[in-house]
Design a protein around this motif. Structure first.
Motif, short mmCIF file in Angstrom:
data_model
loop_
_atom_site.label_atom_id
_atom_site.label_comp_id
_atom_site.label_asym_id
_atom_site.label_seq_id
_atom_site.Cartn_x
_atom_site.Cartn_y
_atom_site.Cartn_z
N MET A 31 53.45 41.17 40.15
CA MET A 31 52.15 40.92 40.78
C MET A 31 52.30 40.13 42.08
N ARG A 35 51.29 41.45 45.84
CA ARG A 35 50.49 40.67 46.79
C ARG A 35 51.14 40.67 48.18
N SER A 38 50.83 44.10 49.82
CA SER A 38 49.45 44.41 50.24
C SER A 38 49.16 43.89 51.64
N TYR A 48 44.18 44.56 47.59
CA TYR A 48 44.43 43.32 46.85
C TYR A 48 43.19 42.44 46.85
N THR A 49 42.60 42.31 45.67
CA THR A 49 41.51 41.37 45.43
C THR A 49 41.83 40.69 44.11
N PRO A 50 42.46 39.53 44.14
CA PRO A 50 42.95 38.92 42.89
C PRO A 50 41.81 38.65 41.92
N PRO A 53 41.98 34.03 37.04
CA PRO A 53 43.29 33.67 36.48
C PRO A 53 43.47 34.13 35.03
N THR A 56 44.78 37.68 35.02
CA THR A 56 46.20 37.71 35.35
C THR A 56 47.04 37.24 34.17
N THR A 95 49.74 45.55 34.92
CA THR A 95 49.69 44.37 35.80
C THR A 95 49.08 44.64 37.17
N GLN A 99 44.90 43.71 39.89
CA GLN A 99 45.04 42.99 41.15
C GLN A 99 44.39 43.73 42.32
N GLN A 100 44.04 44.99 42.13
CA GLN A 100 43.51 45.78 43.24
C GLN A 100 42.04 45.50 43.52
#
Length: 451
Positions: A31, A35, A38, A48-50, A53, A56, A95, A99-100
């Motif tokens: 991950m 990042r 990206s 990437y738009t985290p 938490p 994740t 994973t 994160q997208q």
């Protein structure tokens, strides 16, 4: 027989715990690598738009769960496939899409639940089938057939591409493809898949196992010839992975300690090697593109991209493949699924940017949207079970190394493409013939000595 391991002094629960810890560590660093990628490749779909938490953390836990379930005693055909697919496809799938930031919460939850659940069932319950009864085949007949196939295959490639061959650099790949992609038609594609996915890996692995360097030279020459046609980087990747798989054995045992160390090393280096301040072309840029972008991260990114697209546009019902074409109509005209996705993600580049994907995305999601994920897992499991019956329980080092191109192609291509076009079926048949020849060698028929 199955391959012994280098972990024989460790209790089985500790081996599983080690595998789970390595997988969780790998998933987390994957991950971080995504990042970094990206920042440069966001326009190619590396959005990437985290998430929160907690999301994740759940992704890391899912990666650890998959790793902890992997075979820890030994490798068989199916056990080897589980290891490769876990790190090349399953962990990226659980994973990267979170994160997208492109999927709604409910859609993401369904995708990740079905992907994780299918992978868990796949790892927990899939077993090797009983080998098919052996027939008689002399080693001489086997080797004569392999050498004839190698000669005819390479002559066919030279006849089609002879005037256009070029050892393109990584920067010249797309120029080379554009100048040669219209040559030869579909038939030569099957020939090159047969050669790069079956014949050349067979020569390479047997050459390494028996220290017959002429066979190694023939194999490498064949792979270089294929690369010089369409500049397919997958040929380079699969060759390196084949050699790496062969070296993953030490004195006939699976060197799990060596494998875990390699996974951890690649994981730790990922965020550094792919950082924009580091990528400046040359060797580092090539490593970033070939290993991290293409091999490790892209499979997971494509699962998210395909899911986002096919939630809003018609699915193919497998009409994109030979298997489903007779039962349904393909909805996207003359463009392949990869080209359709390429036009969607990068409209300024159009269909020229081909987003071919792994079997989860290209078959499961493209065929039936999110609910197609468990469906295509069943197809993949059925083929691996059948292939294990062909291959049998012979020399694991040879079998696993030779099957590496097919198994790793499942993370880059449709299941049906990997089997039919990329040489998966041919590799399994060739290993079946090799098993027959080894079983009948007591009849006194020796293989030809190639110097």
């Amino acid at each position: 027989m199955t391959a012994a391991t280098s972990d024989q002094g460790l209790p089985i629960p500790l081996r599983h715990l080690l595998n789970g810890g390595v997988a969780a560590f790998y998933g987390f660093f994957l991950m971080l690598t995504y990042r970094e990628l990206s920042k440069i490749w966001g326009y190619l779909g590396f959005w990437y738009t985290p998430p929160e938490p907690s999301v994740t953390a759940l992704s890391v836990a899912a990666a650890g769960l998959l790793g902890a379930m992997l075979p820890a005693r030994s490798w068989t055909v199916v056990g080897f496939a589980k290891w490769v697919l876990c790190f090349r496809l399953f962990i990226p799938t659980v994973t990267i899409p979170p994160q997208q930031g492109t999927l709604l919460t409910d859609d993401l939850l369904l995708l990740e639940t079905l992907a994780l659940g299918s992978a868990v069932v796949f790892i927990a319950f899939l077993r090797d089938g009983a080998p098919f009864p052996p027939l008689r085949l002399s080693r001489q007949a086997l080797w004569q057939g392999v050498i004839v196939c190698w000669i005819l295959g390479n002559l066919s490639i030279l006849a089609v591409f002879g005037g256009s061959l070029s050892l393109a650099s990584l920067e010249e790949v797309y120029d080379q493809r554009s100048s040669t992609s219209g040559l030869g038609g579909a038939a030569i594609v099957y020939v090159m898949g047969f050669m790069s996915g079956a014949v050349n890996p067979f020569l390479l692995v047997i050459g390494l196992a028996q220290r017959r360097w002429s066979l190694v030279a023939m194999a490498l020459a064949g792979q270089v010839l294929i690369y010089s046609t369409l500049a397919a980087k997958g040929v380079l990747r699969s060759t390196l992975l084949t050699v790496g798989t062969f070296l993953a054995f030490r004195h006939g045992r699976v060197a799990f300690t060596r494998i875990r160390a390699a996974i951890l090393l690649f994981a730790i280096l990922g965020p550094w090697i792919t950082a924009p301040r580091v990528i400046m072309g040359g060797l580092i840029g090539a490593l970033s593109d070939l290993i991290y972008f293409r091999i490790l991260v892209l499979p997971g990114a494509l699962v998210g991209i395909y899911s986002e697209f096919f939630l809003n546009y018609p699915v193919t019902k497998l009409s994109h493949s030979l298997v489903g074409r007779a039962f349904s109509t393909y909805p996207y005209g003359s463009e392949s699924v990869g080209q359709v996705i390429g036009r969607y993600v990068t409209p300024t580049l159009g269909a020229a940017n081909n987003y071919n994907a792994n079997f989860i995305a290209a078959d499961g999601i493209a065929g039936f949207s999110t609910w197609g994920v468990p469906v295509i897992f069943v197809f993949a499991a059925a083929w691996l079970w059948f292939a294990s019956r062909l291959v049998g329980q012979g020399n694991r080092q040879i079998v696993c190394a030779m099957l590496m191109p097919f198994i790793t192609s499942l993370a880059d291509a449709s299941l049906f493409t990997a089997i039919l076009t990329n040489g998966g079926a041919a590799a399994a048949l060739l290993l079946y013939f090799y098993r027959l020849a080894e079983d009948t060698k007591s009849y006194g028929v020796a293989s030809p000595r190639v110097r």
